[in-house]
Structures are given as structure tokens and as C-alpha cells.
Write an enzyme that holds these catalytic residues in place. Structure first.
Site, mmCIF file in Angstrom:
data_model
loop_
_atom_site.group_PDB
_atom_site.id
_atom_site.type_symbol
_atom_site.label_atom_id
_atom_site.label_comp_id
_atom_site.label_asym_id
_atom_site.label_seq_id
_atom_site.Cartn_x
_atom_site.Cartn_y
_atom_site.Cartn_z
ATOM 1 N N ASP A 157 0.842 -1.195 0.000
ATOM 2 C CA ASP A 157 0.000 0.000 0.000
ATOM 3 C C ASP A 157 0.880 1.249 0.000
ATOM 4 O O ASP A 157 1.946 1.252 -0.616
ATOM 5 C CB ASP A 157 -0.903 -0.048 1.248
ATOM 6 C CG ASP A 157 -2.249 0.607 1.044
ATOM 7 O OD1 ASP A 157 -2.270 1.826 0.789
ATOM 8 O OD2 ASP A 157 -3.283 -0.069 1.164
ATOM 9 N N HIS A 188 -3.589 5.945 3.725
ATOM 10 C CA HIS A 188 -4.363 4.800 3.235
ATOM 11 C C HIS A 188 -3.818 3.477 3.774
ATOM 12 O O HIS A 188 -4.568 2.617 4.257
ATOM 13 C CB HIS A 188 -4.331 4.822 1.704
ATOM 14 C CG HIS A 188 -5.222 3.844 1.026
ATOM 15 N ND1 HIS A 188 -4.820 2.557 0.721
ATOM 16 C CD2 HIS A 188 -6.496 3.967 0.550
ATOM 17 C CE1 HIS A 188 -5.802 1.931 0.092
ATOM 18 N NE2 HIS A 188 -6.830 2.764 -0.028
ATOM 19 N N SER A 343 -11.167 -0.553 -0.933
ATOM 20 C CA SER A 343 -9.901 -0.600 -0.194
ATOM 21 C C SER A 343 -10.120 -0.847 1.288
ATOM 22 O O SER A 343 -9.241 -1.365 1.977
ATOM 23 C CB SER A 343 -9.129 0.714 -0.368
ATOM 24 O OG SER A 343 -8.485 0.765 -1.610
#
Length: 397
Positions: A157, A188, A343
Site C-alpha cells: 500500500d 491509506h 480498499s
């Protein structure tokens, strides 16, 4: 700790056709060093067991004195309706002799077992609560307290804030394939890691976390950077004897790429379970990578009412749905934030995969099918060609 390399070496050294074998064990972390359970063949009589035990005691004592050893030797015997054998702590030479005796059926490394209870997290994030509930609207997350113990999850990520308190020291930095900034400048990656393995926000609360940075602070990265991160993760798992106990979360994607799909497939084949976001364009996920790779576990997103999120991709390549709207989790610097997307759904499945590996001793190739078996057919408006299966950890409420 007894290594599997040693166990296989000992077995290879026994060349007699009737020699017993040392059984392999799925989790060498639990092995008690130099401690073994010896099981006799079914036809061995009590008198033969007694004679064998006497021989073992004498052989161990004489050899141990000669080698100035400290192991205790034979500790106790058992006879459970004809299931006969004994427990002992032996050096390698004595173990070789035991294995060569044609009365011995097999030898198994002695291991630790623990109480197996469930835990209840009150006031859990809604996504966690949904994983252990038969209907929407719950607020408790009920889970087996093994909770991913002994499993590594690679967060491929934007990086991970490994010092976030919710990771309890279980997170480490792996590699950066995209830039020179070894931090999560986007947030994120830290958020997804909190969902798959955070103490408060995570599904697999005891899993080990490894941050693999393949996306920059804007959340973008090349296919080659992603493939390099996948390759590094597989190699790291191999070097740490974690293949078969490894998970990769890929909360990323783009247009179809055969190369990216092939990289994901090779990771699965190597012994890693891959949870992959379906994508956020309300389109058929078969046109996206790595979501369309055949043997990854592709995840769509639902809201609090079990409706497919308006943004979630759909289609026949989806394996499962999981919560992905207004998901609270960790952010860099020690705080929390809300995010939405497939996600956010994928790390619920990455965490659930690690959880099931620890509770059911599953191989990575079995995990996605098991997740689908445990799921409920609860998703409303799943999209054309999509499954309606919503993830559940199997405890249920």
C-alpha cells in the site's frame, strides 16, 4: 526451537525401510525443544512396550552420560485402549535409535496447546461487528482469541505508521519500491493495516504486520513498483518460513494488466493468501487488476445496511463482500479517521483470512473458499453477475 530443517534431516538419515518418521507440524512456533511423543505400532503388546521403554531409558542414560547431556529422557508412558507410547526429551542420537526400532509407528514433536476462548469487543467499529453478527446493526465483535496469531499480513500500500499504538509493536517496515520516503504520507496504508490487524480496529488482532510501500503520498504507483512489492513480500515470507502462514492485502488496482495478475497468481501459488479490492468505479471488476486474477480473493464493499456500495465494482470475479463505507481505523500519527472504498473492504478479508489460518489451520489455497462457506447471502443489489455473499467469521450472534 526444533527447526523443520532438522526434523527433515533426521528423517532423511533413517534409511531402513521400516523406520518410523517424524511427523511434520503446521506451526513450529509451538514446538517444545527436544521433546517428543513416540507412538508404538498397533500390534505392539504391553510387554513389548515395557521392554522398549527399558531399552530407551538405558540407551539414553548411557549415551547422555557419555555426552554430558542435560535432557531428561523418557518421562511417562501411555496406554489408551491399545494406543501406546511415551513422552520424552531426547538428544538427536537417541532419537535416531528410537526411529530405527520397527516397533515405533511414528514420532511427533511435542507442542504447546492453549485454552481456546472467545472474546467480545464491546462498541466495536460497525464493520467488525458485522463480521460476527447474523444481521446488520450490531455493536459487538465476537472472535476467537487466537485472532491471527502466528500469521504475517503484508500491507502492500502507501506504507504503514508502524509506531501507531493500535499495532502494539507488531508492525515493522518492509520495503519501499516507489520513493525515498519511508513513511505513510497518504494514510491509506495505515488505515487498511488497522482494519486487518489493529488491536481496536482490526480483525486479526494478534497477526504480525509488515508494511510494503508501493504507492506514493498521492496514492499512486506503477505496476512495476507493485510487482516488486509483491515479489519482495513472497521472498520475505519464504526467508521467514512463513509461506502457508502469510497474507497479502492489496487495496489497490487499475486497468487490466496480465503482468500484475500473473504476479498475484505466483504469490498465491507460493503460499500466500491475497485479499484484493474489487475497485471503486461501479464497473465490472473483470476489467481491473489485480482484482481479476483468478485465484486471489476479490472483495466488494457494502454499507451498514448490507447494500452494495454505490461505488463498488461488481461481477463474476467477485468472491465476497465486506464492509467498506464509513470505516473507522488508524491514521498516521496515532489518530483515527473514516474512509470508504473497496480498499476498506479488502482488509476485512485479509484479516479474516489470517484469523481463519490461526483458528482452523487452513492453507492459503483453502482460505477464500472457507470464507465463502462461512458467509451469509445478505448483500442487497450486489450488481450484475455478482455473488451476494457477505463475510462472517463463523461465530455468529
Amino acid at each position: 526451537m526444533v527447526s523443520m530443517k532438522f526434523l527433515s534431516t533426521v528423517f532423511a538419515a533413517i534409511t531402513a525401510a521400516n523406520a518410523a518418521e517424524i511427523l511434520s507440524v503446521p506451526n513450529t512456533q509451538d514446538v517444545i525443544p527436544d521433546s517428543y511423543i513416540v507412538v508404538m505400532k498397533d500390534e505392539v503388546a504391553t510387554s513389548d512396550l515395557e521392554a522398549h521403554v527399558t531399552w530407551v531409558r538405558n540407551h539414553h542414560h548411557s549415551g547422555h552420560v557419555r555426552r554430558n547431556g542435560t535432557l531428561t529422557g523418557l518421562k511417562t508412558t501411555f496406554d489408551i485402549s491399545g494406543f501406546r507410547g511415551y513422552l520424552g526429551a531426547f538428544d538427536h542420537d537417541t532419537l535416531d535409535e528410537i526411529l530405527a526400532d520397527d516397533k515405533v509407528k511414528f514420532v511427533e514433536p511435542n507442542r504447546i496447546m492453549r485454552i481456546q476462548g472467545t472474546q467480545t469487543q464491546r462498541g466495536a467499529p460497525w464493520g467488525l461487528a458485522r463480521l460476527s453478527s447474523s444481521r446488520p446493526g450490531g455493536s459487538d465483535y465476537v472472535y476467537d482469541d487466537r485472532a491471527g496469531e502466528g500469521v504475517i499480513i503484508y500491507g502492500v500500500d502507501t506504507g504503514i505508521d508502524v509506531n501507531h499504538p493500535d499495532f502494539e509493536g507488531r508492525a515493522t517496515w518492509g520495503i519501499n519500491t516507489i520513493d525515498q520516503d519511508n513513511t505513510d504520507g497518504n494514510g491509506h496504508g495505515t488505515h487498511t493495516a488497522g482494519t486487518f490487524a489493529g488491536a481496536r480496529f482490526g480483525v486479526a488482532k494478534k497477526a504480525t504486520i509488515v508494511g510494503v510501500k508501493v504507492l506514493d503520498a498521492q496514492g499512486s504507483g506503477s505496476n512495476s513498483a507493485i510487482m516488486e512489492g509483491i515479489s519482495w513480500s513472497v521472498d520475505h515470507a519464504r526467508k521467514n518460513n512463513a509461506l502457508g502462514r502469510a497474507v497479502m492485502n492489496l487495496s489497490l488496482g487499475g486497468s487490466f494488466s496480465q503482468a500484475v495478475n500473473d504476479a498475484a497468481e505466483r504469490a498465491v501459488r507460493a503460499g500466500v493468501f491475497l485479499a484484493v479490492a474489487a475497485g471503486n468505479d461501479n464497473q465490472d471488476a473483470s476489467n481491473y487488476s489485480p482484482a481479476s486474477a483468478p485465484n486471489v480473493c476479490t472483495v466488494g464493499a457494502t454499507d451498514r445496511m448490507d447494500v452494495r456500495a454505490t461505488f463498488s465494482n461488481f461481477g463474476s470475479v467477485l468472491d465476497i463482500f465486506a464492509p467498506g463505507v464509513d470505516v473507522e481505523s488508524t491514521m498516521p500519527g496515532g489518530g483515527t479517521q473514516m474512509m470508504s472504498g473497496t480498499s476498506m473492504a479488502a482488509p476485512h478479508i485479509a484479516g479474516l483470512g489470517a484469523y481463519l489460518m490461526s483458528t482452523e489451520n487452513l492453507q492459503p489455497s483453502q482460505v477464500c473458499d472457507r470464507i465463502k462457506q462461512l458467509a451469509s447471502n445478505s448483500v442487497r443489489n450486489p450488481g450484475n453477475g455478482s455473488t451476494s455473499k457477505l463475510a462472517n467469521n463463523g461465530i455468529g450472534q
